[in-house]
Design a protein around this motif. Sequence first.
Motif, short mmCIF file in Angstrom:
data_model
loop_
_atom_site.label_atom_id
_atom_site.label_comp_id
_atom_site.label_asym_id
_atom_site.label_seq_id
_atom_site.Cartn_x
_atom_site.Cartn_y
_atom_site.Cartn_z
N GLU A 1 2.14 1.75 -3.51
CA GLU A 1 1.09 2.27 -4.39
C GLU A 1 0.87 3.76 -4.16
O GLU A 1 0.67 4.53 -5.10
N TYR B 1 3.78 5.61 -5.68
CA TYR B 1 3.69 5.57 -7.14
C TYR B 1 2.62 6.54 -7.64
O TYR B 1 2.82 7.22 -8.65
N GLN B 2 1.49 6.60 -6.94
CA GLN B 2 0.44 7.54 -7.34
C GLN B 2 0.92 8.98 -7.20
O GLN B 2 0.61 9.84 -8.03
N THR C 1 0.83 -1.20 0.00
CA THR C 1 0.00 0.00 0.00
C THR C 1 0.86 1.25 0.00
O THR C 1 0.55 2.24 -0.69
#
Length: 237
Positions: free
Chosen positions: A44, A47-48, A41
């Motif tokens: 992610e 990365y976002q 998580t």
Amino acid sequence: MKSIILFSSRSRRLFSYRLGLAAGLLLLFPLKDTRSVSPQTEYEQAYQDFLHGFLEKSQNEAEQGYRLSLRSNPELVWKFQLLDAEAMLWRGMYGDALRVLSVQTFRQSDPETRVEELTIEGVAFTRLQNFPSANEKLAEAENLCLGTAYISCGGVPRARGILAMEHGELATARGWFLESLGFARMHHDPWQETYALGNLGFAALQGEHYDEAVDWANSAYQSAVRLGGEDQAQRAS
């Protein structure tokens, strides 16, 4: 009274000894990871943030995730390193990006990840004017992409276009950027599409095709807005 004082002093020394011993044991054994958020998580999220143009924040998160994943999730270590290097690349920290990738910590050997690594290195070497090394890295990435459909292969023609731009080969660069755009649209990759559009606008501007440059830039801006990428939108505008 004297015996009470001696006993109290001895107790304090014993307490101090036990406290020091406990502190030493804490240094010998790593603390258990008590985070409520999983490393995946965290990756992610980092990365976002990268996709939305928050490059410094993404880099900091990737570096923190790298350190924490060393003991809790080794499979993610290299992904955090790649993200850290790519954020550095887009921030203009080309030498730092190469240094991050030179660390052989839990390096993954799958071809798709290798293509991503080689592409980052190729662009970094291009920006540092080390064209032979850039060409070598991108040629290796192209060989890995032959007959495959890895998402990371979409970055290779973009990197080739950047290399062509550095050589002043505008028509060649435009061809590579068009290939990158086609790949992005075929694989429904809005991030790659946004940058392909922006690169096409920049190539047209360098070639003094101003109307075309405006059209590409407008498309890049609209794509960036849909993506929520503040950095991309600013570049396009």
